[in-house]
Design a protein around this motif. Structure first.
Motif, PDB file in Angstrom:
ATOM      1  N   GLU A 118      -3.376  -1.257  -1.113  1.00 14.25           N
ATOM      2  CA  GLU A 118      -3.303   0.214  -1.219  1.00 14.25           C
ATOM      3  C   GLU A 118      -3.529   0.912   0.131  1.00 14.25           C
ATOM      4  O   GLU A 118      -4.515   0.621   0.820  1.00 14.25           O
ATOM      5  CB  GLU A 118      -4.355   0.717  -2.209  1.00 14.25           C
ATOM      6  N   LYS A 119      -2.609   1.838   0.444  1.00 16.86           N
ATOM      7  CA  LYS A 119      -2.726   2.672   1.657  1.00 16.86           C
ATOM      8  C   LYS A 119      -2.066   4.007   1.340  1.00 16.86           C
ATOM      9  O   LYS A 119      -1.037   4.029   0.651  1.00 16.86           O
ATOM     10  CB  LYS A 119      -1.925   2.079   2.822  1.00 16.86           C
ATOM     11  N   ASN A 120      -2.602   5.117   1.886  1.00 15.61           N
ATOM     12  CA  ASN A 120      -1.846   6.350   1.713  1.00 15.61           C
ATOM     13  C   ASN A 120      -0.775   6.455   2.808  1.00 15.61           C
ATOM     14  O   ASN A 120      -0.827   5.753   3.828  1.00 15.61           O
ATOM     15  CB  ASN A 120      -2.740   7.588   1.565  1.00 15.61           C
ATOM     16  N   SER A 130       4.789  -4.142  -6.881  1.00 14.93           N
ATOM     17  CA  SER A 130       4.497  -2.914  -6.120  1.00 14.93           C
ATOM     18  C   SER A 130       5.427  -2.801  -4.922  1.00 14.93           C
ATOM     19  O   SER A 130       6.358  -3.590  -4.761  1.00 14.93           O
ATOM     20  CB  SER A 130       3.030  -2.940  -5.688  1.00 14.93           C
ATOM     21  N   ASP A 190      -3.075  -6.287  -3.440  1.00 15.57           N
ATOM     22  CA  ASP A 190      -4.244  -5.462  -3.069  1.00 15.57           C
ATOM     23  C   ASP A 190      -4.021  -4.717  -1.754  1.00 15.57           C
ATOM     24  O   ASP A 190      -4.878  -4.722  -0.864  1.00 15.57           O
ATOM     25  CB  ASP A 190      -5.515  -6.332  -2.965  1.00 15.57           C
ATOM     26  N   VAL A 221      -0.435   7.354  -2.479  1.00 18.35           N
ATOM     27  CA  VAL A 221      -0.824   5.967  -2.196  1.00 18.35           C
ATOM     28  C   VAL A 221       0.197   4.994  -2.760  1.00 18.35           C
ATOM     29  O   VAL A 221       0.634   5.133  -3.917  1.00 18.35           O
ATOM     30  CB  VAL A 221      -2.218   5.677  -2.806  1.00 18.35           C
ATOM     31  N   ARG A 222       0.585   4.009  -1.946  1.00 11.87           N
ATOM     32  CA  ARG A 222       1.425   2.910  -2.397  1.00 11.87           C
ATOM     33  C   ARG A 222       0.667   1.606  -2.157  1.00 11.87           C
ATOM     34  O   ARG A 222      -0.163   1.530  -1.254  1.00 11.87           O
ATOM     35  CB  ARG A 222       2.778   2.898  -1.654  1.00 11.87           C
ATOM     36  N   ASP A 223       0.987   0.566  -2.941  1.00  7.41           N
ATOM     37  CA  ASP A 223       0.256  -0.702  -2.919  1.00  7.41           C
ATOM     38  C   ASP A 223       1.175  -1.743  -2.273  1.00  7.41           C
ATOM     39  O   ASP A 223       2.009  -2.338  -2.946  1.00  7.41           O
ATOM     40  CB  ASP A 223      -0.092  -1.063  -4.375  1.00  7.41           C
ATOM     41  N   ARG A 241      -6.418   0.043 -12.436  1.00  4.27           N
ATOM     42  CA  ARG A 241      -5.120  -0.244 -11.834  1.00  4.27           C
ATOM     43  C   ARG A 241      -4.159  -0.615 -12.965  1.00  4.27           C
ATOM     44  O   ARG A 241      -4.582  -0.824 -14.097  1.00  4.27           O
ATOM     45  CB  ARG A 241      -5.252  -1.396 -10.822  1.00  4.27           C
ATOM     46  N   ARG A 280      -0.018   7.862  -7.066  1.00  4.51           N
ATOM     47  CA  ARG A 280      -0.600   6.568  -6.640  1.00  4.51           C
ATOM     48  C   ARG A 280      -0.133   5.446  -7.548  1.00  4.51           C
ATOM     49  O   ARG A 280      -0.065   5.622  -8.779  1.00  4.51           O
ATOM     50  CB  ARG A 280      -2.122   6.669  -6.695  1.00  4.51           C
ATOM     51  N   TYR A 281       0.197   4.305  -6.930  1.00  2.78           N
ATOM     52  CA  TYR A 281       0.436   3.058  -7.670  1.00  2.78           C
ATOM     53  C   TYR A 281      -0.622   2.052  -7.241  1.00  2.78           C
ATOM     54  O   TYR A 281      -0.983   1.993  -6.059  1.00  2.78           O
ATOM     55  CB  TYR A 281       1.805   2.450  -7.346  1.00  2.78           C
ATOM     56  N   ALA A 282      -1.092   1.232  -8.180  1.00  6.52           N
ATOM     57  CA  ALA A 282      -2.050   0.174  -7.853  1.00  6.52           C
ATOM     58  C   ALA A 282      -1.931  -0.930  -8.897  1.00  6.52           C
ATOM     59  O   ALA A 282      -1.963  -0.660 -10.098  1.00  6.52           O
ATOM     60  CB  ALA A 282      -3.471   0.731  -7.834  1.00  6.52           C
TER      61      ALA A 282
END
Ligand code: NAD
Ligand code: DAU
Length: 332
Positions: free
Chosen positions: A244-246, A176, A242, A211-213, A135, A277-279
């Motif tokens: 994360e979801k698409n 995020s 924490d 995916v965004r966080d 991440r 994706r971001y995490a």
């Protein structure tokens, strides 16, 4: 008790921060906001006017910023052009506000010695593969993709240079994706909620695999207050919860919470250069400064956000048709 100057305090996260500060501390707040299309004074309705002053003005106005600065103990800098899709359509305002605006504030704090906290984004780090176990951390190299994120990256680098070269008293945070009340209907979650509330279908870019966080704006606010109180000058802190979801999962959850079929959405033209994706790894903030998020249940936070949009149509309806016309012209 501190006197805070909050730039962009009539925007989404800035207004949530002002509510949080006035609700949890004895601090006073001056909001400096030019009320762009994204600013809304109604987001500050009902707050204690003895502790809140509003100044309409532009952060690129060096004279105004120079006058306001010495009256305060710290400036918390939220003001920005914040929407990726707008930056792909017309990048210029992003350069003016995000780069020149931040430069103007830095010169003012350099002269006055006032502490600055600069609000930034995880998008400065570019994106991650879906299956990457890593991440983002404070040492991830900068690699922004869009005009928006590149101007935010530029503003972060200006802050770092002013700390090192001029001894400016500044900290930076990179957060995020936020959700919660008072977010403009151009953004993903409010757009889909208000579409569904109006009987229109949510619009998913491409297949919705990005995916965004997600973090609640109140948790972002508490993290910023923690950094203001305990952060070390010159340091950067990543803020994340924490979450994360698409995007397809988020749309399906909104539809489920509203009692609509899971497939009642449209797939539309994808965003150019769309980050995958971001995490965030927020270990530094948690271990060094002791911060923890409160909103750990995304479904409950989303349900409360849906309730807020259902109850506050007068706040968002004036912007909705214009936003949808902008997207429709791009096949989105
Ligand atoms: P927003 O677009 O909702 O609000 C921006 C505010 O800044 C508005 O009130 C607008 O009127 C004001 N503003 C714009 N240009 C200005 C100028 N030149 N002078 C004075 N005021 C000006 O943005 P947001 O989503 O609340 O984001 C706030 C900050 O947080 C930004 O710096 C953004 O990069 C950062 N951030 C946002 C997110 C997110 O998920 N929204 C996540 C991480 C970081
Ligand atoms: O990561 C932090 C960033 O999060 C902030 O720096 C930005 O200011 C903020 O706008 C946000 O950027 P995103 O581009 O991630 O947010 P947005 O709400 O525009 O889009 C979220 C995701 O949803 C993204 O993958 C694009 C997608 N999307 C967006 C819209 C508006 C859709 O699928 N459909 C849509 O209608």
């Amino acid at each position: 008790m501190a006197k805070l100057l909050v730039t962009g305090g009539a925007g989404f996260i800035g207004s949530n921060f002002v509510h949080h500060v006035l609700g949890t501390t004895d601090d006073t707040v001056t909001v400096l906001d030019k009320l762009s299309y994204a600013g809304n004074l109604a987001s500050l309705d009902g707050l204690d006017e003895r502790r809140l002053r509003f100044v309409r003005g532009d952060i690129t106005d060096a004279e105004l910023v120079g006058e306001l600065m010495p009256e305060h103990d710290a400036v918390v800098h939220f003001a920005a052009e914040s929407h990726n899709d707008n930056s792909l359509h017309d990048p210029r305002p992003f350069l003016d506000t995000n780069i020149i605006g931040t430069y103007t504030l830095l010169e003012a704090v350099r002269r006055s010695g006032v502490r600055l906290h600069h609000i930034s984004t995880d998008e400065v780090y570019g994106d991650l593969e879906l299956d990457d176990p890593q991440r983002f951390t404070e040492t991830t190299p900068y690699n922004p993709s869009s005009p928006y994120s590149s101007t935010k990256a530029g503003s972060d680098l200006l802050v770092r240079a002013w700390v090192r070269s001029f001894g400016v008293q500044a900290t930076i945070s990179n957060c995020s994706n936020n959700y919660g009340p008072f977010q403009h209907v151009e953004k993903f979650i409010p757009r889909q909620i208000t579409n569904a509330l109006r009987g229109e279908r949510p619009k998913l870019y491409g297949a919705g695999a990005n995916v965004r966080d997600w973090i609640h704006a109140t948790d972002h606010s508490s993290a910023v207050l923690t950094i203001l109180e305990k952060g070390a000058i010159g340091e950067t802190y990543l803020i994340g919860a924490d979450g994360e979801k698409n995007n397809r999962e988020v749309v399906e959850l909104i539809l489920a919470l509203l009692g609509q079929p899971a497939d009642a959405y449209d797939s539309v033209t994808d965003r150019a250069g769309h980050d995958l994706r971001y995490a965030i790894d927020s270990t530094k903030l948690r271990t060094e400064l002791g911060w923890e998020p409160e909103f750990r249940d995304f479904e409950a936070g989303l349900a409360a956000t849906i309730d807020w949009y259902r109850d506050n149509e007068a706040w968002w309806a004036p912007a909705k048709d214009g936003v949808e016309a902008f997207y429709a012209a791009k096949g989105q």
